[in-house]
Design a protein around this motif. Structure first.
Motif, PDB file in Angstrom:
ATOM      1  N   VAL A   1      -5.732 -79.795   5.465  1.00  0.00           N
ATOM      2  CA  VAL A   1      -6.024 -78.559   4.740  1.00  0.00           C
ATOM      3  C   VAL A   1      -5.611 -78.735   3.286  1.00  0.00           C
ATOM      4  CG1 VAL A   1      -5.716 -77.070   6.772  1.00  0.00           C
ATOM      5  CG2 VAL A   1      -3.783 -77.465   5.229  1.00  0.00           C
ATOM      6  N   GLY A   2      -6.238 -77.952   2.409  1.00  0.00           N
ATOM      7  CA  GLY A   2      -5.895 -77.978   1.000  1.00  0.00           C
ATOM      8  C   GLY A   2      -5.950 -76.585   0.416  1.00  0.00           C
ATOM      9  N   PHE A   3      -5.144 -76.347  -0.622  1.00  0.00           N
ATOM     10  CA  PHE A   3      -5.114 -75.018  -1.223  1.00  0.00           C
ATOM     11  C   PHE A   3      -6.490 -74.639  -1.765  1.00  0.00           C
ATOM     12  CE2 PHE A   3      -4.676 -72.275  -4.963  1.00  0.00           C
ATOM     13  CZ  PHE A   3      -4.059 -71.177  -4.379  1.00  0.00           C
ATOM     14  N   ASP A   4      -6.897 -73.392  -1.477  1.00  0.00           N
ATOM     15  CA  ASP A   4      -8.194 -72.905  -1.947  1.00  0.00           C
ATOM     16  C   ASP A   4      -8.038 -71.772  -2.962  1.00  0.00           C
ATOM     17  OD1 ASP A   4     -11.227 -72.878  -1.531  1.00  0.00           O
ATOM     18  OD2 ASP A   4     -10.735 -70.783  -1.130  1.00  0.00           O
ATOM     19  N   ARG A   5      -7.247 -70.730  -2.622  1.00  0.00           N
ATOM     20  CA  ARG A   5      -7.148 -69.592  -3.535  1.00  0.00           C
ATOM     21  C   ARG A   5      -6.028 -68.652  -3.084  1.00  0.00           C
ATOM     22  NH1 ARG A   5     -11.064 -68.752   0.159  1.00  0.00           N
ATOM     23  NH2 ARG A   5     -11.290 -66.697   1.124  1.00  0.00           N
ATOM     24  N   HIS A   6      -5.621 -67.807  -4.026  1.00  0.00           N
ATOM     25  CA  HIS A   6      -4.788 -66.652  -3.708  1.00  0.00           C
ATOM     26  C   HIS A   6      -5.699 -65.430  -3.662  1.00  0.00           C
ATOM     27  CE1 HIS A   6      -1.450 -69.191  -5.457  1.00  0.00           C
ATOM     28  NE2 HIS A   6      -0.881 -68.746  -4.356  1.00  0.00           N
ATOM     29  N   GLU A   7      -5.696 -64.753  -2.544  1.00  0.00           N
ATOM     30  CA  GLU A   7      -6.437 -63.488  -2.435  1.00  0.00           C
ATOM     31  C   GLU A   7      -5.586 -62.548  -1.584  1.00  0.00           C
ATOM     32  OE1 GLU A   7     -10.913 -61.793  -1.428  1.00  0.00           O
ATOM     33  OE2 GLU A   7     -10.559 -63.939  -1.605  1.00  0.00           O
ATOM     34  N   PHE A   8      -4.989 -61.592  -2.236  1.00  0.00           N
ATOM     35  CA  PHE A   8      -3.996 -60.698  -1.635  1.00  0.00           C
ATOM     36  C   PHE A   8      -4.438 -60.235  -0.250  1.00  0.00           C
ATOM     37  CE2 PHE A   8      -2.152 -56.459  -0.975  1.00  0.00           C
ATOM     38  CZ  PHE A   8      -0.827 -56.699  -1.253  1.00  0.00           C
ATOM     39  N   PRO A   9      -3.536 -60.345   0.769  1.00  0.00           N
ATOM     40  CA  PRO A   9      -2.140 -60.785   0.711  1.00  0.00           C
ATOM     41  C   PRO A   9      -1.945 -62.231   1.185  1.00  0.00           C
ATOM     42  CG  PRO A   9      -2.507 -59.636   2.762  1.00  0.00           C
ATOM     43  CD  PRO A   9      -3.850 -59.688   2.058  1.00  0.00           C
TER      44      PRO A   9
ATOM     45  N   GLY B   1       9.755 -63.083  -5.031  1.00  0.00           N
ATOM     46  CA  GLY B   1       8.403 -62.754  -5.452  1.00  0.00           C
ATOM     47  C   GLY B   1       7.425 -62.635  -4.299  1.00  0.00           C
ATOM     48  N   THR B   2       6.348 -61.870  -4.522  1.00  0.00           N
ATOM     49  CA  THR B   2       5.258 -61.713  -3.558  1.00  0.00           C
ATOM     50  C   THR B   2       3.928 -61.724  -4.311  1.00  0.00           C
ATOM     51  OG1 THR B   2       5.247 -59.294  -3.701  1.00  0.00           O
ATOM     52  CG2 THR B   2       6.646 -60.287  -1.993  1.00  0.00           C
ATOM     53  N   LEU B   3       2.858 -61.917  -3.594  1.00  0.00           N
ATOM     54  CA  LEU B   3       1.533 -61.796  -4.192  1.00  0.00           C
ATOM     55  C   LEU B   3       1.294 -60.356  -4.617  1.00  0.00           C
ATOM     56  CD1 LEU B   3      -0.648 -63.993  -1.795  1.00  0.00           C
ATOM     57  CD2 LEU B   3       0.177 -64.569  -4.081  1.00  0.00           C
ATOM     58  N   SER B   4       0.447 -60.196  -5.625  1.00  0.00           N
ATOM     59  CA  SER B   4       0.114 -58.872  -6.147  1.00  0.00           C
ATOM     60  C   SER B   4      -1.275 -58.468  -5.682  1.00  0.00           C
ATOM     61  CB  SER B   4       0.147 -58.903  -7.681  1.00  0.00           C
ATOM     62  OG  SER B   4      -0.530 -57.790  -8.222  1.00  0.00           O
TER      63      SER B   4
ATOM     64  N   ILE C   1     -18.076 -55.722   2.981  1.00  0.00           N
ATOM     65  CA  ILE C   1     -17.505 -54.873   4.023  1.00  0.00           C
ATOM     66  C   ILE C   1     -17.103 -55.677   5.247  1.00  0.00           C
ATOM     67  CG2 ILE C   1     -19.717 -54.327   5.135  1.00  0.00           C
ATOM     68  CD1 ILE C   1     -18.674 -51.478   5.551  1.00  0.00           C
ATOM     69  N   ASP C   2     -17.732 -56.862   5.436  1.00  0.00           N
ATOM     70  CA  ASP C   2     -17.436 -57.696   6.591  1.00  0.00           C
ATOM     71  C   ASP C   2     -16.362 -58.732   6.306  1.00  0.00           C
ATOM     72  OD1 ASP C   2     -19.314 -56.394   8.158  1.00  0.00           O
ATOM     73  OD2 ASP C   2     -20.940 -57.696   7.494  1.00  0.00           O
ATOM     74  N   LEU C   3     -15.677 -58.615   5.168  1.00  0.00           N
ATOM     75  CA  LEU C   3     -14.627 -59.556   4.807  1.00  0.00           C
ATOM     76  C   LEU C   3     -13.323 -58.821   4.508  1.00  0.00           C
ATOM     77  CD1 LEU C   3     -16.554 -61.912   2.322  1.00  0.00           C
ATOM     78  CD2 LEU C   3     -16.161 -62.290   4.757  1.00  0.00           C
ATOM     79  N   VAL C   4     -12.212 -59.437   4.853  1.00  0.00           N
ATOM     80  CA  VAL C   4     -10.882 -58.975   4.448  1.00  0.00           C
ATOM     81  C   VAL C   4     -10.240 -60.140   3.710  1.00  0.00           C
ATOM     82  CG1 VAL C   4      -8.591 -58.287   5.211  1.00  0.00           C
ATOM     83  CG2 VAL C   4     -10.609 -57.350   6.345  1.00  0.00           C
ATOM     84  N   ALA C   5     -10.004 -59.967   2.410  1.00  0.00           N
ATOM     85  CA  ALA C   5      -9.454 -61.041   1.575  1.00  0.00           C
ATOM     86  C   ALA C   5     -10.270 -62.317   1.729  1.00  0.00           C
ATOM     87  CB  ALA C   5      -7.988 -61.290   1.927  1.00  0.00           C
ATOM     88  N   GLY C   6     -11.586 -62.155   1.803  1.00  0.00           N
ATOM     89  CA  GLY C   6     -12.468 -63.303   1.918  1.00  0.00           C
ATOM     90  C   GLY C   6     -12.582 -63.877   3.312  1.00  0.00           C
ATOM     91  N   LEU C   7     -11.875 -63.319   4.283  1.00  0.00           N
ATOM     92  CA  LEU C   7     -11.908 -63.799   5.663  1.00  0.00           C
ATOM     93  C   LEU C   7     -12.855 -62.931   6.487  1.00  0.00           C
ATOM     94  CD1 LEU C   7      -8.080 -64.334   6.148  1.00  0.00           C
ATOM     95  CD2 LEU C   7      -9.786 -66.067   5.584  1.00  0.00           C
TER      96      LEU C   7
END
Length: 570
Positions: free
Chosen positions: A233-241, A347-350, A361-367
């Protein structure tokens, strides 16, 4: 086709270049929790592909693989067969040590065979003499720390020789496990491991993690430090949370999420519910939640997903690991490493993280949110929450839900005209319950259908108005009525009302076969057929009684309180 792919394998093996001593690997294509299913699938693969084998994997799983190959050949086979759609897209390379006993072909022992194109290995030399005498081994063993003794017990347990407590106490159970391991490895079974044998055992234990490239990752933005398998796996993005780590190719099912957000108990409870709607968290598996933490485990035929999160000092942090089904040894070891290394940093994500991402509508944080096979309508028929819907709604469902929240089961069916009765697994208290008309409505009178026209994408049912055209079906069926209205697919199973709010029928889905009906032509199961189905199931349908016509808003309130979203899940 079999001959074509046989030639392809030969070409691939020749293209692998000069052959040196390499590890034996396999292309794993499927895994199943049932031996009979795995045998049948292996038989089907063998009808069109060569080198098909089946192995037990431990944990009750059975793998189907192609091989054995050297790694270069396996990578070519994996790529070529994926491209030709001969094997699933999520097939991956596995090693011989991942497998145990072979069940297909019957009587074969491919784990002892050389990879395709490699010469048979030379006879193994006799085991080297023990590097320490038993007395010396006991002396070196006495110098081990408690953690080292526990690690040996864990390694023996992982290897299948020890089933006792991990307590660092080398009693009869541990000594017997050591003897069993020594015997298996060709050593004298003394029950006391020498320094070299201890190193060999730990090396075997750690070998399952080869290729994962475990590295400690510090994500200052999320405030988390932990060990991650950066080989897959590799880092892709930050998308809250979430900090999202996507697959890099070797294992297309692998994924890691780091969970990081400010919050309180209510936020934690909300995250717990949201996680269970995601495709990466299959619905089958244990769930545990208390006021400060939760764990979710989901598994299906493709993936196993584990999520852990905890609330401390106003911050919710945790992780999700998604891994291919059947690869239990590696998943278990990796999960242990991730848990042991997890550290909370400041710290936490914003909520602003990922705010510019594509919204859907069919995605939550891109998932992707898990979607039902179909979503239709139904309506409550008694105060305990029994629901009538169309049989088409519940065909082939592994799970049925009411309003996405309540599990239900089919307790009665009537194939003609197509009625299904559902019972919730927990008693519900509906706002409104159907009252059935005692006498037929007048032809050409106004009717209305309450239903989830858009399959649940809107939060409440809608009302669709039309006319009653005929009290029979086109072939004279007495338990049908013909309607004229502009209904949608999601309305099927919804109640049909007359102007007084009495239920005069249930909307049926439009037939998929036969003559094409004109737009606006729909059919409903009659109120008499619905009452008969309820009586046959042991329920007492309510009558509507005499009443005056309702205003449109009153009829809408009645339909909204009575109608329920019925979803069918695989």
């Amino acid at each position: 086709m079999r001959r074509i792919f046989g030639v392809l394998l030969l070409v691939l093996s020749l293209a692998a270049g000069p052959l040196r001593a390499q590890e034996t690997v396999w292309v794993q294509v499927e895994a199943h929790p049932s031996l009979s299913t795995a045998e049948e699938r292996a038989r089907l693969y063998a009808q069109r592909l060569q080198d098909v084998a089946g192995f037990t994997m431990g944990g009750g799983w059975y793998a189907i693989a192609l091989g054995p190959y050297d790694r270069a050949t396996a990578e070519d086979v994996l790529s070529s067969f994926r491209a030709a759609a001969e094997i699933p897209r999520d097939s991956f390379i596995a090693r011989s040590r991942d497998y145990r006993q072979q069940f297909w072909p019957v009587g074969a022992d491919d784990l002892a065979s050389p990879p395709a194109g490699l010469p048979a290995p030379e006879a193994a030399p006799d085991p080297e003499p023990v590097d320490e005498t038993p007395q010396q081994a006991r002396a070196s063993e006495a110098q081990l720390t408690r953690a080292q003794r526990e690690e040996l017990q864990i390694a023996l347990q992982w290897a299948g020789f020890y089933d006792g407590a991990i307590d660092a106490s080398f009693g009869p159970g541990t000594r017997g496990a050591m003897s069993g391991w020594q015997r298996e490895m060709g050593y004298e079974p003394t029950g006391v491991l020498t320094t070299r044998q201890r190193a060999d055992l730990i090396a075997q234990y750690d070998a399952v993690l080869d290729g994962l490239d475990l590295q400690t990752v510090t994500d200052d933005r999320a405030g988390i430090r932990m060990t991650l398998p950066l080989g897959v796996v590799g880092f892709d993005r930050h998308e809250f949370p979430f900090a999202q780590y996507e697959p890099t190719g070797a294992l297309p099912q692998a994924r890691v999420l780091l969970i990081s957000q400010p919050g309180d108990r209510a936020t934690l409870a909300g995250l717990y519910e949201i996680m269970q709607t995601l495709e990466i968290v299959p619905p089958e598996g244990p769930r545990n939640r208390d006021e400060a933490s939760f764990t979710l485990e989901g598994r299906d035929a493709r993936i196993v997903s584990v999520t852990e999160a905890r609330l401390e000092d106003g911050a919710i942090k945790g992780f999700t690991l998604v891994w291919p089904t059947g690869d239990e040894d590696r998943r278990t070891r990796l999960l242990d490493e991730m848990r042991a290394s997890f550290a909370r940093l400041p710290g936490t994500l914003s909520p602003a993280d990922g705010a510019d991402a594509v919204q859907d509508i069919d995605l939550v944080a891109g998932l992707a949110v898990r979607q039902p096979l179909r979503a239709r309508s139904g309506f409550y028929v008694d105060g305990r929450g029994h629901v009538l819907t169309a049989t088409e709604t519940v065909e082939g469902c592994a799970r049925i839900t009411l309003d996405d929240s309540h599990e239900a089961e089919v307790v009665a069916r009537d194939a003609e005209p197509g009625i299904a009765l559902l019972r919730p697994r927990e008693t519900l208290a509906p706002m409104r319950v159907a009252g059935f008309a005692e006498t037929p409505s007048r032809l050409k009178s106004e009717i209305a259908v309450a239903g989830y026209s858009f399959g649940g994408r809107l939060p409440a049912p809608t009302m669709t108005f039309g006319r009653l055209e005929e009290l029979r079906g086109l072939a004279g069926e007495a338990d049908l009525s013909r309607l004229s209205l502009d209904a949608r697919e999601g309305d099927a199973g919804g109640p049909v009302f007359d102007a007084t709010g009495a239920v005069v029928g249930m909307l049926l889905p439009r037939p998929e076969s036969g003559p094409r009906l004109p737009d606006g032509v729909h059919f409903a199961a009659s109120a008499g057929a619905l009452r008969a189905a309820l009586v046959s199931a042991g329920l007492s349908p309510r009558g509507a009684g005499p009443a005056s016509a309702l205003a449109p808003e009153e009829l809408t309130d009645l339909g909204t309180g009575m109608t329920v979203l019925v979803s069918c899940w695989d």
